[in-house]
Write an enzyme that holds these catalytic residues in place. Structure first.
Site, PDB file in Angstrom:
ATOM      1  N   GLU A 176     -29.880 -68.780   4.579  1.00 48.80           N
ATOM      2  CA  GLU A 176     -30.940 -68.416   5.517  1.00 48.80           C
ATOM      3  C   GLU A 176     -32.036 -69.462   5.574  1.00 48.80           C
ATOM      4  O   GLU A 176     -32.421 -69.935   6.642  1.00 48.80           O
ATOM      5  CB  GLU A 176     -31.530 -67.062   5.137  1.00 48.80           C
ATOM      6  CG  GLU A 176     -32.665 -66.610   6.040  1.00 48.80           C
ATOM      7  CD  GLU A 176     -32.214 -66.505   7.483  1.00 48.80           C
ATOM      8  OE1 GLU A 176     -32.881 -67.115   8.340  1.00 48.80           O
ATOM      9  OE2 GLU A 176     -31.209 -65.851   7.763  1.00 48.80           O
ATOM     10  N   ASP A 232     -33.080 -71.854   8.759  1.00 49.08           N
ATOM     11  CA  ASP A 232     -34.387 -71.782   9.422  1.00 49.08           C
ATOM     12  C   ASP A 232     -35.026 -73.156   9.563  1.00 49.08           C
ATOM     13  O   ASP A 232     -35.484 -73.542  10.652  1.00 49.08           O
ATOM     14  CB  ASP A 232     -35.320 -70.862   8.631  1.00 49.08           C
ATOM     15  CG  ASP A 232     -34.982 -69.396   8.786  1.00 49.08           C
ATOM     16  OD1 ASP A 232     -34.306 -69.044   9.766  1.00 49.08           O
ATOM     17  OD2 ASP A 232     -35.398 -68.598   7.926  1.00 49.08           O
ATOM     18  N   SER A 269     -30.823 -64.721  13.128  1.00 48.21           N
ATOM     19  CA  SER A 269     -31.728 -65.493  12.282  1.00 48.21           C
ATOM     20  C   SER A 269     -31.738 -66.965  12.678  1.00 48.21           C
ATOM     21  O   SER A 269     -32.619 -67.712  12.263  1.00 48.21           O
ATOM     22  CB  SER A 269     -31.338 -65.360  10.813  1.00 48.21           C
ATOM     23  OG  SER A 269     -30.057 -65.863  10.594  1.00 48.21           O
ATOM     24  N   ASP A 326     -32.325 -65.888  32.528  1.00 46.53           N
ATOM     25  CA  ASP A 326     -31.719 -64.560  32.462  1.00 46.53           C
ATOM     26  C   ASP A 326     -30.275 -64.653  31.969  1.00 46.53           C
ATOM     27  O   ASP A 326     -29.512 -65.523  32.402  1.00 46.53           O
ATOM     28  CB  ASP A 326     -31.765 -63.908  33.848  1.00 46.53           C
ATOM     29  CG  ASP A 326     -31.500 -62.419  33.809  1.00 46.53           C
ATOM     30  OD1 ASP A 326     -31.452 -61.851  32.700  1.00 46.53           O
ATOM     31  OD2 ASP A 326     -31.347 -61.824  34.889  1.00 46.53           O
ATOM     32  N   ILE A 327     -29.909 -63.774  31.050  1.00 46.25           N
ATOM     33  CA  ILE A 327     -28.550 -63.720  30.503  1.00 46.25           C
ATOM     34  C   ILE A 327     -27.851 -62.508  31.108  1.00 46.25           C
ATOM     35  O   ILE A 327     -28.338 -61.384  30.990  1.00 46.25           O
ATOM     36  CB  ILE A 327     -28.576 -63.617  28.969  1.00 46.25           C
ATOM     37  CG1 ILE A 327     -29.339 -64.803  28.368  1.00 46.25           C
ATOM     38  CG2 ILE A 327     -27.156 -63.554  28.412  1.00 46.25           C
ATOM     39  CD1 ILE A 327     -28.763 -66.158  28.690  1.00 46.25           C
ATOM     40  N   GLY A 351     -31.958 -59.150  34.750  1.00 43.43           N
ATOM     41  CA  GLY A 351     -33.199 -58.537  34.311  1.00 43.43           C
ATOM     42  C   GLY A 351     -33.152 -58.224  32.826  1.00 43.43           C
ATOM     43  O   GLY A 351     -32.260 -58.668  32.091  1.00 43.43           O
ATOM     44  N   ASP A 388     -32.441 -56.364  29.385  1.00 43.32           N
ATOM     45  CA  ASP A 388     -31.403 -55.482  28.866  1.00 43.32           C
ATOM     46  C   ASP A 388     -31.522 -55.453  27.347  1.00 43.32           C
ATOM     47  O   ASP A 388     -32.073 -56.371  26.733  1.00 43.32           O
ATOM     48  CB  ASP A 388     -30.012 -55.956  29.292  1.00 43.32           C
ATOM     49  CG  ASP A 388     -29.749 -57.405  28.909  1.00 43.32           C
ATOM     50  OD1 ASP A 388     -29.599 -57.672  27.697  1.00 43.32           O
ATOM     51  OD2 ASP A 388     -29.709 -58.271  29.808  1.00 43.32           O
TER      52      ASP A 388
END
Length: 664
Positions: free
Chosen positions: A304, A308, A581, A622-623, A641, A643
């Site tokens: 992690e 990062d 993450s 937008d996905i 839009g 979701d």
């Protein structure tokens, strides 16, 4: 996330004890007792019960409006953030509340000399016999035993208070909650839960890791971004230009870590291979909390932390990173440690008043759920709990979390208030939305991570559902696609390539209602793309008539960014990792870059970003493909839009920069 099961708390009507409808009302009620808890004998009438009454704090109901006043782009006070002193003064407890509750207790037969008042006025505490407690609260106390851990808890199924008292109290203990300490594991995701009840929100470094054999030079080419996401891929996806000039020293990017540690050798390997403009030895500014330590030898490096920093540095350098490494090794990594909650010692270190802050019946850190310092364990941190020792950075990225169901509502709401206060002071806080679609991690609360007696109800995430955070879901460049084509939401079935399935955490809270800033977006989603599942309305009707999600709960995530096939160095080797993450430090870094530009022209940091983004969704990509399956369903779909899979979409740096430079 953790293996314990906490009863869902709801305010509801009805009573199992003698009803007093004319003068009293049920204040808290447990909807059902999870199977891990067994109701044993009734508590002996003469047994002593320590009672604590949490007092309602002043102006908490106004906190949302206060935050919108400095966060909504249409407000004349946009970005006019409050000082810490102004925040503390506004939410101080009321003397009237203390007097009213004390009077009720005395009138009910509790001698005044037995009632003590906490130093910060948040609690009234007294010891009574079980008979006195039951008479006071019109309830019945039983002993409950946790079948897996043997933990014993005194609790009732519901309790009542006078109607005129309800507005003055948040929570009474012992009450309806059932919380059992759990040994905290440090194994990989998908097995026992790590950290203080949290999984890495998702680094999915589940063994075996995906290894890319042979030379990696070609991975620097944009043509290979469907195989491995490198810094050049991220920059191309979101049109992020190179940095230049000197960085503002007040604009360090904050990154939270717990029980996972970076290795400098891994950072150096990454810089040498992918970002040679970042000097060897570049490392985060340490902000170590309650005995935390870092870095570690490369053989002990955490997936992690490495992930990062290797995502953030290429986007923000020469801006700096501040590492909020939290808790000593005993609490952070020892599997024999017991602590169920999370983030409170981190928030203590950022805001000294939080150490003793009272709200929703909780004063200070929870004695059961949070670490306690000085830590008596061998090698534990022997200092006092660190309160207010670090100034929060403008932007904070957090890639950890759990599930709402795993902690009492009062614990989460008190914490959520602190996020509101940090927003008032101009801080942007981003959380990974989770990696298990509409479910929690397998084994969390049930084998499939879902809720309800049939293990089919969707499990919203904590603290993600708090309306004062910005949640980041994950997208992916699918095979044979390029960074110049639209991304889709991640849907990785089990073993393709990870040992667990992966899709963006998303759904609707069982605790918090839909905030006004996202109400129109959520309404449009339901009107135009109504999910094919039954639903319930409010936690009081949890699972009613076969409902799988709360139709009137706060929706998440809010935004998204790439989170799959991320090229990293971990434990000295090149590998690919994925998870929300990864998405979170990407989005956080872009906002930190925009803050740098605002500071350069004399403007304040953005602060809480959600109202501005929901008011201007066109600044995001937008996905419209992908989903987040779980609980035996396909989950929700990514659609035009907002979701509950990809939120409003992924960042578009030029459009976002133009918007935020145009705002006051």
């Amino acid at each position: 996330m953790r293996l314990t099961v906490i009863a869902v708390v709801a305010f509801a009507a009805g009573s199992c004890a003698a009803p007093h409808a004319a003068t009293h009302a049920i204040h808290e009620k447990r909807d059902y007792t999870p199977s891990n808890w067994v109701k044993r004998d009734r508590v002996l009438a003469t047994a002593t019960i320590p009672v604590r009454v949490g007092l309602t704090q002043s102006n908490l109901e106004k906190g949302y409006d206060f935050l919108m006043d400095v966060s909504h782009p249409g407000s004349a006070n946009y970005a006019k953030h409050w000082t810490a002193e102004e925040v503390a003064d506004m939410f101080a407890p009321s003397d009237k509340t203390v007097a009213t509750v004390r009077e009720w207790l005395i009138d009910s037969g509790i001698p005044a000399e037995r009632i003590t008042h906490s130093d910060n006025k948040g609690w009234l505490a007294f010891d009574v016999s079980a008979r006195e407690a039951e008479n006071l609260l019109h309830s019945e106390y039983y002993v409950y035993e946790h079948t897996s851990y043997g933990h014993i808890e005194t609790a009732c199924e519901q309790y009542q208070v006078p109607k005129h008292i309800q507005e003055h109290i948040d929570y009474i203990t012992p009450g309806v909650k059932l919380a059992a300490p759990v040994k905290r594991g440090h194994s990989q995701r998908g097995n026992s839960k790590r950290g203080f009840g949290m999984t890495m929100g998702g680094g999915i470094p589940a063994p075996p890791k995906s290894r890319i054999p042979g030379p990696i030079q070609l991975l620097n080419e944009l043509e290979s971004c469907d195989v491995a996401i490198t810094p050049i891929c991220v920059a191309a996806l979101y049109e992020v230009p190179p940095t230049f000039g000197q960085a503002d020293p007040s604009n360090s990017l904050g990154i939270f870590e717990e029980g996972d540690f970076y290795a400098q050798k891994d950072l150096n390997l990454f810089f040498a291979n992918f970002t040679p403009y970042i000097p060897k030895g570049t490392h985060p500014i340490p902000a170590f909390i309650d005995g935390a330590e870092a870095p570690v030898p490369v053989k002990d490096a955490g997936g992690e932390s490495d992930l990062d920093f290797q995502l953030a540095y290429p986007l923000i350098y020469p801006q700096t990173i501040t590492l909020y490494q939290t808790d000593d090794l005993n609490y952070a990594t020892n599997p024999n440690s017991t602590s169920l909650g999370g983030f409170n010692t981190f928030l203590d270190a950022l805001d000294g008043s939080y150490c003793t802050y009272s709200a929703f019946g909780e004063t200070g850190d929870d004695p059961v759920l949070d670490p306690t310092y000085p830590d008596p364990a061998p090698g534990g941190y022997k200092g006092q709990l660190q309160c207010g020792v670090y100034k929060p950075t403008n932007v904070i990225s957090v890639s950890y979390g759990g599930q709402e169901f795993d902690l009492p509502a009062y614990y989460q709401e008190r914490q959520c208030n602190e996020f509101m206060k940090l927003g008032l002071q101009g801080h942007s806080i981003f959380y990974a939305s989770g990696d298990d679609g509409v479910a929690g991690p397998p084994g969390d609360d049930s084998a499939n991570g879902c809720l309800g007696k049939k293990d089919d109800i969707f499990s919203p995430a904590w603290p993600n559902s708090c309306p004062y955070l910005t949640n980041v879901g994950a997208t992916k460049v699918y095979p044979n696609k390029t960074v110049f084509e639209p991304e889709c939401a991640v849907v990785d079935p089990i073993n393709e390539p990870y040992s667990v399935a992966f899709s963006s955490g998303g759904g609707f809270s069982n605790i918090y209602p839909i905030p006004s800033y996202q109400a129109a977006a959520v309404a449009t989603f339901f009107a135009d793309y109504n999910p094919p599942y039954k639903y319930y309305s409010g936690n009081a009707s949890f699972g009613k008539d076969g409902g799988l999600y709360n139709r009137i709960g706060r929706g998440y995530p809010d935004v998204a960014a790439n989170g799959d096939n991320i090229a990293v160095y971990n434990e000295g080797s090149f590998t690919l990792e994925g998870g929300t993450s990864a998405s979170t430090p990407i989005f956080s870094s872009i906002v930190n870059r925009i803050n740098e530009e605002r500071l350069l022209i004399g403007k304040n940091p953005i602060g809480f970003i959600n109202p501005a983004l929901y008011s201007n969704p066109e600044v995001l990509n937008d996905i419209t493909c992908g989903s987040n399956p779980g609980c035996g369903t396909n989950g929700f779909e990514a659609v035009p839009g907002w979701d509950p899979v990809s939120g409003l979409g992924t960042p578009n740096f030029p459009r976002m920069l133009a918007l935020f430079l145009s705002l006051p």
